[in-house]
Design an enzyme around this catalytic site. Structure first.
Site, PDB file in Angstrom:
ATOM      1  N   HIS A 374      33.459  50.215  39.796  1.00  0.00           N
ATOM      2  CA  HIS A 374      33.285  49.178  38.766  1.00  0.00           C
ATOM      3  C   HIS A 374      32.506  47.968  39.235  1.00  0.00           C
ATOM      4  CE1 HIS A 374      36.109  50.841  35.750  1.00  0.00           C
ATOM      5  NE2 HIS A 374      36.696  51.356  36.819  1.00  0.00           N
ATOM      6  N   LYS A 567      35.243  35.283  29.205  1.00  0.00           N
ATOM      7  CA  LYS A 567      35.389  36.326  30.226  1.00  0.00           C
ATOM      8  C   LYS A 567      35.902  35.619  31.467  1.00  0.00           C
ATOM      9  CE  LYS A 567      30.867  37.201  29.645  1.00  0.00           C
ATOM     10  NZ  LYS A 567      30.419  38.565  29.545  1.00  0.00           N
ATOM     11  N   ARG A 568      36.296  36.375  32.497  1.00  0.00           N
ATOM     12  CA  ARG A 568      36.711  35.722  33.731  1.00  0.00           C
ATOM     13  C   ARG A 568      35.621  34.772  34.219  1.00  0.00           C
ATOM     14  NH1 ARG A 568      41.680  37.332  36.187  1.00  0.00           N
ATOM     15  NH2 ARG A 568      40.939  36.001  37.873  1.00  0.00           N
ATOM     16  N   LYS A 573      28.826  35.703  36.749  1.00  0.00           N
ATOM     17  CA  LYS A 573      28.771  35.758  35.285  1.00  0.00           C
ATOM     18  C   LYS A 573      28.067  34.521  34.709  1.00  0.00           C
ATOM     19  CE  LYS A 573      33.099  38.442  34.975  1.00  0.00           C
ATOM     20  NZ  LYS A 573      32.746  39.715  34.293  1.00  0.00           N
ATOM     21  N   THR A 678      32.114  44.770  28.717  1.00  0.00           N
ATOM     22  CA  THR A 678      32.604  45.477  27.538  1.00  0.00           C
ATOM     23  C   THR A 678      32.768  44.500  26.369  1.00  0.00           C
ATOM     24  OG1 THR A 678      34.776  45.303  28.580  1.00  0.00           O
ATOM     25  CG2 THR A 678      33.740  47.466  28.592  1.00  0.00           C
ATOM     26  N   LYS A 682      32.094  44.486  22.092  1.00  0.00           N
ATOM     27  CA  LYS A 682      33.058  44.022  21.078  1.00  0.00           C
ATOM     28  C   LYS A 682      32.415  43.018  20.138  1.00  0.00           C
ATOM     29  CE  LYS A 682      36.600  44.796  24.493  1.00  0.00           C
ATOM     30  NZ  LYS A 682      37.359  44.208  25.622  1.00  0.00           N
TER      31      LYS A 682
HETATM   32  C1  7GP Z   1      34.602  45.181  35.863  1.00  0.00           C
HETATM   33  C2  7GP Z   1      33.114  44.891  35.839  1.00  0.00           C
HETATM   34  O1  7GP Z   1      32.883  43.609  36.398  1.00  0.00           O
HETATM   35  C3  7GP Z   1      32.618  44.942  34.401  1.00  0.00           C
HETATM   36  O2  7GP Z   1      31.233  44.783  34.360  1.00  0.00           O
HETATM   37  C4  7GP Z   1      33.005  46.274  33.777  1.00  0.00           C
HETATM   38  O3  7GP Z   1      32.684  46.277  32.412  1.00  0.00           O
HETATM   39  C5  7GP Z   1      34.497  46.526  33.933  1.00  0.00           C
HETATM   40  O4  7GP Z   1      34.861  46.452  35.307  1.00  0.00           O
HETATM   41  C6  7GP Z   1      34.917  47.873  33.413  1.00  0.00           C
HETATM   42  O5  7GP Z   1      34.182  48.883  33.995  1.00  0.00           O
HETATM   43  N1  7GP Z   1      35.106  45.140  37.228  1.00  0.00           N
HETATM   44  C7  7GP Z   1      36.251  44.548  37.479  1.00  0.00           C
HETATM   45  O6  7GP Z   1      36.953  44.056  36.606  1.00  0.00           O
HETATM   46  C8  7GP Z   1      36.651  44.524  38.875  1.00  0.00           C
HETATM   47  O7  7GP Z   1      37.521  43.800  39.259  1.00  0.00           O
HETATM   48  C9  7GP Z   1      36.354  45.307  41.064  1.00  0.00           C
HETATM   49  O8  7GP Z   1      35.998  45.347  39.690  1.00  0.00           O
HETATM   50  C10 7GP Z   1      37.433  46.214  41.386  1.00  0.00           C
END
Ligand code: 7GP
Length: 841
Positions: A374, A567-568, A573, A678, A682
């Site tokens: 991810h 978002k976070r 970002k 994502t 939405k």
């Molecule tokens: C997130 C990604 O930052 C985001 O772009 C993506 O849409 C989402 O996963 C689902 O695939 N990644 C995380 O939240 C994260 O913490 C590191 O990844 C483990």
């Protein structure tokens, strides 16, 4: 299947089998019964909390009846199942979702109304289940919804944190974290005190040869912690299938505190063991896209993985099949590297406990697992120190060394003499201390590795995992672009839009096949339709405006352009780019004449999101946003032309209010850093346009909806490396408009500039790693195009209709079907509609 009840007595069971209720009267009867018996209250003291509790229990009863049937059906069918292992499930609220998925919301609405309650008030009583940080956790939740809706036999496995992601409060512009204790009343879980697994930690390994000369390893000593299962039913939409999410809670294996100590007066240490055990599932780590390498986190990972695998293996063994059939019966998907220990644990079970040969076991393991990556951010890639591993999981470390040895031998055979290659791909990093590279372990132990959007999957193939593509060949690496469930993110969050779409496309079928949205294209120029469409957007903005007023005290004009970034909070970002753009707009407004101001489109800039508690820069960004808001929102020169809002405690249920209310939303990460995103999907699905960089799923969204319907800007991923190099080793001059913004900040216009020195400094003096200055001009120019476009409401609305019509691809149903076909090799299990499903349209 074995049954405890003898043949003769089963008729009685069948006769009195629980039947799911369907009618309004039955629903009311159930609510009243729960109020009066389960909750021990009456009509004289049934408040909204109690009504929420009783309504939820009524729905839970229904779900669990279907849950039981689904589990029986799946057991009888004996087909392949999917297990989705995720350390995060960001579920949000369950009641509204349950009502909609089983098609009984209107029944419940009328029933509740007859009992004296408004359904919205009841829904709002529920505490979010917030067992996740952001995108990764919410994706897991959307996947559960899709797997159930598509009738896949699929379980989620996770941890039952006592505290989910912290609650965010904003005090004097700063983020303050408050614990999220969400379990004082949770009607959606079933404790299974009979389903427990004892999990071992620490200790040592004794090796010897048995009588047949076979090497044997025994992991002994250390401590035991008990995992208790909690099951949460996951209803599919418009299908009886109700899957399971099993969450593990930790407690002391003895179950009790030490009475000896207690009796001798040592009260504190008598409960210490118990508390130590309970600590494992106590809190969710609040980091998004960041790895901190803490021992307790590794303990959480092993605890959860060991309990889940024990459960999966136990279920498989009941079928009495040969071990070689394990991968034909079971697919396990690893949601990022957090569950990678499952690979090692299954190998350990097969060789140490079940006596299989290494090779035979390893073939089973690699055919069972799939790994989803991810992120490419280096700070998020998990590594565990070898000494820490050695201490906590000594046997697992040995197995990892063996996996690595066999793997490196195969690399050596393929690339003889390439020592650099061996060092680069080794699962063990030869640093001080040595580290276990979890992503590499996950790749070696899986049969498929996927990224979550095309650009991201290309990037992992060509950058962080490129050696592995050479070693395993390109077919092992694939892409599954993320998706979102249209049930929650359209039907539930935006009921009026859903209703309008249903009225034009022949019912709610689009919620099961999102490509049906295509039929909306023919209404893109339909005057009457556009009017209704625009009214719905306006109503959603009014709702958000009310929410803003009630939570921040600021009045915003619902006719203004709502510009949202939720978002976070993370430097990659680039919320800082957004707020610098807002300051630039503020400067522009201040410099305008009254006449010029009249021509400007009024804007409301809305932010929301949590910063990891230890992420200082992210917290500074929140502080700046709030301070800019405090100045701008009361400046009489500005009035309605610009408002800046920070919404506290962004979470799933708030996203359901915020998402349908955007005109434009921002997805502006430095190119190549956001794996997918994502929320971009939405927002577009809810009739908002987006401003974004060529990153993650933005690129595929553009391809689907057309480049006239999106505002793209900024540098491309392929240029990022060179730009960074120039910043550090060439000349680095800042964008002149950005300099003006920094000058204003430095004049203490938004409070003591010292507070923001690190933020501006990271761009001015420390290389501008995230390319804020490089993209600033392009961003400002593109925002001006947004202003212009918004003035032509007629065209704008057409763009939003066309966009929605073309979003079918981004359903998480499409995504799950791709996983099922390309990675899991599983089929849905057909259902007869014998159940008491509601038939609401
Ligand atoms: C997130 C990604 O930052 C985001 O772009 C993506 O849409 C989402 O996963 C689902 O695939 N990644 C995380 O939240 C994260 O913490 C590191 O990844 C483990």
């Amino acid at each position: 299947v074995e049954a405890l009840i003898p043949e003769h007595q089963r008729d009685a069971w069948k006769k009195f089998q629980a039947k799911p209720w369907v009618s309004k009267d039955d629903f009311e009867k159930e609510v009243v019964r729960h109020v009066e018996t389960t909750l021990a209250r009456s009509m004289f003291n049934c408040d909204e909390t109690a009504a929420y509790a009783a309504a939820s229990l009524a729905f839970r009863d229904r779900l669990i009846t279907e849950w039981n049937r689904t589990q029986q059906r799946q057991t009888f069918a004996d087909t392949k199942r999917v297990y989705y292992l995720s350390l995060e499930f960001l579920m949000g609220r369950a009641l509204d979702n349950a009502m909609l998925n089983v098609g009984l919301k209107n029944v419940a609405k009328e029933g509740l109304s007859e009992l004296g309650f408004r359904i919205e008030d009841i829904i709002n009583q529920e505490h979010d289940a917030a067992l996740g940080n952001g995108g990764l956790g919410r994706l897991a939740a959307c996947f559960l919804d899709s797997m159930a809706s598509l009738n896949f036999p699929a379980w989620g496995y996770g941890l039952r944190y006592k505290y989910g992601i912290f609650k965010q409060e904003i005090v004097d512009g700063y983020q303050v974290e408050v614990p999220d204790y969400w379990l004082d009343f949770n009607p959606w879980e079933f404790p299974r005190h009979d389903i427990v697994v004892d999990v071992q930690f620490y200790g040592g390994v004794r090796k010897y040869q048995d009588d047949d000369g076979k090497n044997v390893a025994v992991w002994e000593g250390g401590e035991i912690v008990r995992a208790v299962a909690y099951d949460v039913p996951i209803p599919g939409f418009n299908t009886p299938t109700t899957n399971n999410m099993r969450l593990w809670s930790s407690k002391a294996a003895s179950g009790e505190f030490d009475f000896q100590k207690f009796n001798s007066g040592d009260y504190e240490s008598s409960v210490a063991d118990q508390q130590r055990a309970e600590t494992i599932s106590a809190v969710l780590y609040p980091n998004d896209n960041l790895d901190r390498g803490k021992e307790l986190r590794l303990k959480q990972q092993y605890f959860w993985v060991a309990a889940s695998l024990y459960d999966i293996v136990r279920r498989f063994k009941k079928s009495k099949r040969a071990w070689s059939e394990f991968p034909d019966q079971i697919a396990i998907q690893l949601n990022d590297t957090h569950p990678t220990l499952a690979i090692v644990e299954l190998q350990r079970i097969l060789i140490d406990m079940e006596g299989l040969d290494w090779d035979e076991a390893w073939a089973i393991v690699t055919n069972t697992f799939g790994y989803t990556n991810h992120t490419v951010l280096p700070e998020a890639l998990e590594k565990w120190s070898v000494p820490l591993f050695q201490n906590l999981l000594p046997r697992h470390l040995q197995i990892i060394y063996d996996i690595n040895m066999f793997f490196l031998q195969s690399v050596e055979r393929k690339f003889p003499g390439d020592r650099d290659m061996l060092a680069r791909v080794s699962i063990i990093e030869e640093s001080q201390p040595k580290m276990v590279r979890m992503a590499f372990l996950a790749i070696v132990g899986s049969h498929k590795v996927n990224g979550v959007a095309e650009l991201h999957s290309d990037l992992i193939r060509t950058t962080i995992f490129k050696d592995f593509v050479k070693i395993f060949g390109p077919d092992k690496f694939t892409n599954v672009t993320n998706g979102i469930t249209p049930r929650r993110w359209l039907h539930q969050a935006n009921p009026r839009l859903s209703e309008l779409i249903a009225s034009k496309t022949g019912g709610l079928g689009f919620l099961k096949d999102l490509n049906v949205l295509n039929e909306l294209e023919k209404f893109a120029d339909d005057k009457e339709f556009k009017k209704e469409w625009a009214e719905i957007k306006y109503a959603n903005k009014v709702k958000l405006a009310k929410y803003i007023k009630s939570t921040t005290g600021v009045t915003v004009n619902p006719s203004a352009l709502f510009d949202i970034q939720v978002k976070r909070i993370h430097e990659y970002k680039r919320q800082q780019l957004n707020i610098f753009g807002v300051i630039h707009r503020y400067l522009t407004i201040k410099a305008m004449t009254a006449e010029e101001r009249k021509k400007l489109a009024p804007r409301v800039s809305i932010f929301g999101g949590k910063a990891a508690p230890g992420y200082w820069m992210a917290k500074t960004i929140i502080h700046l946003i709030n301070n800019v808001g405090a100045v701008v929102n009361k400046d009489p020169d500005v009035g309605d032309l610009l408002k800046v809002i920070f919404l506290e405690d962004y979470n799933v249920s708030k996203a359901e209010i915020i998402t349908p209310a955007s005109d434009i939303s921002e997805h502006i990460s430095t190119a190549g850093t956001e794996a997918s995103g994502t929320s971009n999907m939405k927002f577009v699905l809810n009739g908002g346009l987006i401003i974004g960089t060529c990153d993650g799923a933005n690129i595929e969204i553009t391809r689907e909806i057309g480049e006239n319907n999106i505002f793209l800007f900024g540098n491309l991923a392929e240029d990022v490396e060179d730009l960074r190099h120039t910043h550090n080793y060439g000349s680095h001059t800042l964008d002149p408009d950005l300099v003006k913004v920094f000058d204003l900040i430095k004049s203490d216009a938004f409070g003591d500039a010292g507070a923001f020195g690190a933020l501006t400094g990271s761009i001015e003096d420390h290389g501008d790693y995230y390319l804020v200055s490089d993209d600033f001009h392009s961003y400002i120019k593109t925002q001006a195009l947004v202003d212009e476009a918004y003035k032509n409401q007629d065209e704008w609305i057409t763009k939003t209709i066309l966009s929605v019509a073309r979003m079918g691809f981004f359903s998480s149903d499409r995504c799950i079907n791709e996983y099922a076909e390309m990675i899991w090799n599983v089929e849905p299990l057909p259902v007869e509609k014998e159940s008491g499903l509601g038939k609401e349209e």
